[in-house]
Design an enzyme around this catalytic site. Structure first.
Site, short mmCIF file in Angstrom:
data_model
loop_
_atom_site.label_atom_id
_atom_site.label_comp_id
_atom_site.label_asym_id
_atom_site.label_seq_id
_atom_site.Cartn_x
_atom_site.Cartn_y
_atom_site.Cartn_z
N GLY A 47 -3.43 -12.82 -5.32
CA GLY A 47 -3.00 -11.55 -4.77
C GLY A 47 -1.37 -12.23 -5.47
O GLY A 47 -0.64 -11.36 -4.81
N LEU A 48 -1.54 -12.92 -6.94
CA LEU A 48 -0.38 -13.16 -6.74
C LEU A 48 -0.09 -12.22 -8.53
O LEU A 48 0.61 -12.26 -9.48
CB LEU A 48 0.21 -14.40 -7.00
CG LEU A 48 0.28 -14.99 -5.96
CD1 LEU A 48 0.75 -16.39 -5.74
CD2 LEU A 48 1.41 -14.35 -5.28
N SER A 49 -0.88 -11.46 -9.06
CA SER A 49 -1.37 -10.35 -10.05
C SER A 49 -1.04 -11.67 -11.16
O SER A 49 -0.78 -11.71 -12.15
CB SER A 49 -0.26 -9.56 -10.05
OG SER A 49 -0.40 -8.87 -11.01
N SER A 50 -2.25 -12.15 -10.67
CA SER A 50 -2.46 -12.65 -12.49
C SER A 50 -3.22 -11.50 -13.92
O SER A 50 -2.72 -11.85 -14.99
CB SER A 50 -3.61 -14.24 -12.58
OG SER A 50 -5.41 -13.15 -12.29
N ASP B 173 2.51 -4.25 -9.97
CA ASP B 173 2.34 -5.14 -10.70
C ASP B 173 2.81 -5.39 -12.08
O ASP B 173 3.80 -6.10 -12.92
CB ASP B 173 0.51 -5.49 -11.12
CG ASP B 173 0.38 -5.38 -9.53
OD1 ASP B 173 0.68 -5.98 -8.19
OD2 ASP B 173 -1.55 -5.60 -9.02
N ASP C 190 2.51 2.19 -2.90
CA ASP C 190 2.70 2.54 -4.52
C ASP C 190 1.82 3.65 -5.00
O ASP C 190 2.24 4.62 -5.22
CB ASP C 190 2.12 1.44 -5.46
CG ASP C 190 0.80 0.89 -5.37
OD1 ASP C 190 0.19 0.73 -4.71
OD2 ASP C 190 1.16 -0.20 -6.03
N GLU D 67 -5.32 -1.33 -17.45
CA GLU D 67 -6.25 -2.00 -16.42
C GLU D 67 -6.99 -0.90 -15.82
O GLU D 67 -8.64 -1.22 -15.20
CB GLU D 67 -5.98 -2.78 -15.53
CG GLU D 67 -6.39 -3.25 -13.86
CD GLU D 67 -5.42 -4.82 -13.20
OE1 GLU D 67 -4.40 -4.82 -12.96
OE2 GLU D 67 -6.26 -4.77 -12.47
N HIS E 261 0.49 -1.42 -0.28
CA HIS E 261 -0.05 0.16 -0.12
C HIS E 261 1.21 1.16 -0.10
O HIS E 261 0.34 2.00 0.14
CB HIS E 261 -1.18 -0.13 1.10
CG HIS E 261 -2.52 -1.29 0.48
ND1 HIS E 261 -3.22 -0.99 -0.13
CD2 HIS E 261 -2.40 -2.26 1.71
CE1 HIS E 261 -4.06 -1.64 -0.12
NE2 HIS E 261 -3.73 -3.07 1.05
P1 ADP Z 1 -5.39 -10.87 -9.34
O1 ADP Z 1 -4.18 -9.95 -9.69
O2 ADP Z 1 -4.58 -10.77 -7.42
O3 ADP Z 1 -4.85 -12.90 -9.24
P2 ADP Z 1 -7.47 -9.64 -10.20
O4 ADP Z 1 -8.59 -9.61 -9.02
O5 ADP Z 1 -6.64 -8.29 -10.04
O6 ADP Z 1 -6.79 -10.85 -9.45
O7 ADP Z 1 -7.27 -9.81 -11.11
C1 ADP Z 1 -8.16 -11.67 -11.83
C2 ADP Z 1 -8.98 -11.38 -12.99
O8 ADP Z 1 -7.48 -10.90 -13.98
C3 ADP Z 1 -9.47 -12.70 -13.35
O9 ADP Z 1 -10.71 -12.22 -12.55
C4 ADP Z 1 -9.43 -12.58 -15.25
O10 ADP Z 1 -10.82 -11.06 -15.26
C5 ADP Z 1 -8.27 -11.67 -15.06
N1 ADP Z 1 -7.09 -12.99 -15.96
C6 ADP Z 1 -6.02 -13.73 -14.95
N2 ADP Z 1 -6.03 -14.11 -15.84
C7 ADP Z 1 -6.41 -14.61 -16.38
C8 ADP Z 1 -6.49 -15.90 -17.40
N3 ADP Z 1 -5.18 -16.92 -17.57
N4 ADP Z 1 -7.39 -15.64 -18.43
C9 ADP Z 1 -8.47 -15.09 -18.08
N5 ADP Z 1 -8.11 -14.46 -17.52
C10 ADP Z 1 -7.71 -13.96 -16.24
MG MG Z 2 -4.16 -8.29 -10.12
#
Ligand code: ADP
Ligand code: MG
Length: 399
Positions: free
Chosen positions: A137-140, A190, A45, A178, A43
């Site tokens: 929380g690992l920034s997918s 991220d 950034d 984003e 918190h």
């Molecule tokens: P975090 O970044 O911590 O994982 P977020 O809520 O910021 O959590 O982002 C998750 C969202 O990103 C998912 O709900 C989806 O909409 C999108 N997302 C992430 N990875 C994928 C993927 N491999 N395919 C499709 N959507 C994805």
């Molecule tokens: Mg995220």
């Protein structure tokens, strides 16, 4: 222990297979970009502060081909091998704020911000395959944006994967995507972690001016490992709470007559000038956390890991008590890890669920992981997934 991250070969195979299944042909290019975990500096950034993320070996892979029209077709397996792949089809002009929803907004968003920046993204077919845990929380989300951003920019003929200036530009465009297209507030750590890190290093990111320093982080050499504990908890208040913390910091900065809390040099006198007890605690977290980032960097450079561990513990207490963004799952994991001999442990990421990290002697890895799992069970919590990670490299082309 959770399954290991995909090797690049496994990631490539998964992305190519998804592309073939959706489009019955081979992709032109495959790019991948990693998730991240923040060692310290939470918190900070959006307060113009410092943070210290590493890139994870977990990456989102994007197989992509250029099209001759303005169609964009995307498919994802949503990281869940058992569910049917999801598809999105539209045109380049559909990709804009309010024009795309759900996961597709994250995936397509960079095409919009790249085009705004004058980069001629063409019609594209792309397939997404990922081993980054979603919503942990690992920034997918950044892993996805950065991977598609790399692919879109490359198909446009100007891949933004060269020097750090190019990567910083793409990171900014992914933040914009984003914020605007997916409508999710994100502070910038991220995307920088996904694009500007170096393998074997943590990234000291100054969020005031975007400058970076690569901090060598050879934990194995020090006889240590980093555990990432995905609690698999996610509490629904998150979005409102994040915005509330941001506003509280902005209001406190305004009251102190500074643009960001980074400018607070004398914490005691700043606290004395705030009339609200909650505001005082929020400010105390941010200001002390920024200092802890510097102290962790100094500790790592001096090979002083007990000090680093102590700073992680202090960060957790500050996030729990002053910033109030922890939750039972994170507190139980952190307490169990430290109780079983971790040098330090803390929640990481925005809070209210997600992941914790623990710095652990190599010999103690199994003991700490077992303690974390049984503590969750004895508190009637969902069993966490424990990953052992080392700092991986940034987003890049894999084929
Ligand atoms: P975090 O970044 O911590 O994982 P977020 O809520 O910021 O959590 O982002 C998750 C969202 O990103 C998912 O709900 C989806 O909409 C999108 N997302 C992430 N990875 C994928 C993927 N491999 N395919 C499709 N959507 C994805
Ligand atoms: Mg995220």
């Amino acid at each position: 222990m959770a399954e290991a991250a995909w090797t690049p070969e496994e990631g490539l195979d998964a992305a190519r297979a998804a592309f073939r299944a959706a489009f019955s042909t081979e992709p032109d290019e495959v790019w991948a970009s990693p998730g991240r975990v923040n060692l310290i500096g939470e918190h900070t950034d959006y307060n113009g502060g410092l943070c210290l993320p590493i890139a994870l070996p977990h990456r989102t892979y994007v197989a992509a081909s250029r099209r001759d029209d303005d169609q964009v077709r995307m498919t994802t397996t949503l990281a869940d091998a058992d569910s049917r792949p999801e598809q999105w089809t539209g045109t380049l002009s559909d990709i804009r704020p309010g024009g795309v929803e759900g996961w597709a907004a994250y995936a397509a968003g960079p095409a919009w911000s790249l085009r705004n920046a004058g980069i001629a993204v063409p019609g594209t077919d792309l397939a997404i395959a990922s081993c980054v845990p979603l919503g942990a929380g690992l920034s997918s989300s950044a892993a996805l944006e950065c991977a598609t951003g790399l692919a879109f920019s490359s198909l446009a003929g100007t891949p933004l994967d060269g020097d750090d200036a190019q990567r910083a530009q793409l990171a900014e465009l992914c933040v914009e995507a984003e914020n605007e297209v997916a409508g999710a507030p994100t502070g910038g750590m991220d995307q920088a972690a996904s694009l500007r890190t170096r393998a074997g290093h943590a990234l000291l990111l100054d969020c005031l001016d975007g400058s970076i320093r690569q901090v060598p982080l050879d934990l194995e050499h020090a006889g240590l490992r980093l555990l990432v504990i995905d609690t698999r908890a996610s509490h629904s208040l998150t979005d409102g709470q994040y915005g509330e913390r941001r506003s509280a910091c902005e209001a406190a900065a305004a009251q102190l007559g500074v643009v960001t809390l980074r400018e607070v040099n004398d914490l005691d006198s700043a606290l004395a000038r705030l009339d609200d007890e909650v505001a005082r605690r929020r400010v105390r977290h941010v200001v002390t956390e920024i200092q802890r980032v510097l102290d962790v960097v100094a500790g790592a450079e001096a090979d002083d890991w007990p000090t680093v561990g102590g700073l992680m513990n202090a960060s957790h207490v500050s996030l729990r008590d002053d910033y109030e963004v922890s939750c039972i799952e994170l507190d139980v994991a952190v307490e169990a890890a430290v109780g079983a001999g971790a040098l330090g442990a803390r929640m990481t990421g925005g809070g209210f669920g997600g992941s914790a990290i623990a710095l652990v002697r190599t010999d103690d890895v199994d003991r700490v992981a077992d303690a974390v799992l049984s503590a969750a069970t004895s508190h009637d919590l969902v069993e966490p997934e424990v990953h052992v990670v080392a700092p991986a490299g940034p987003g890049q082309r894999f084929a």
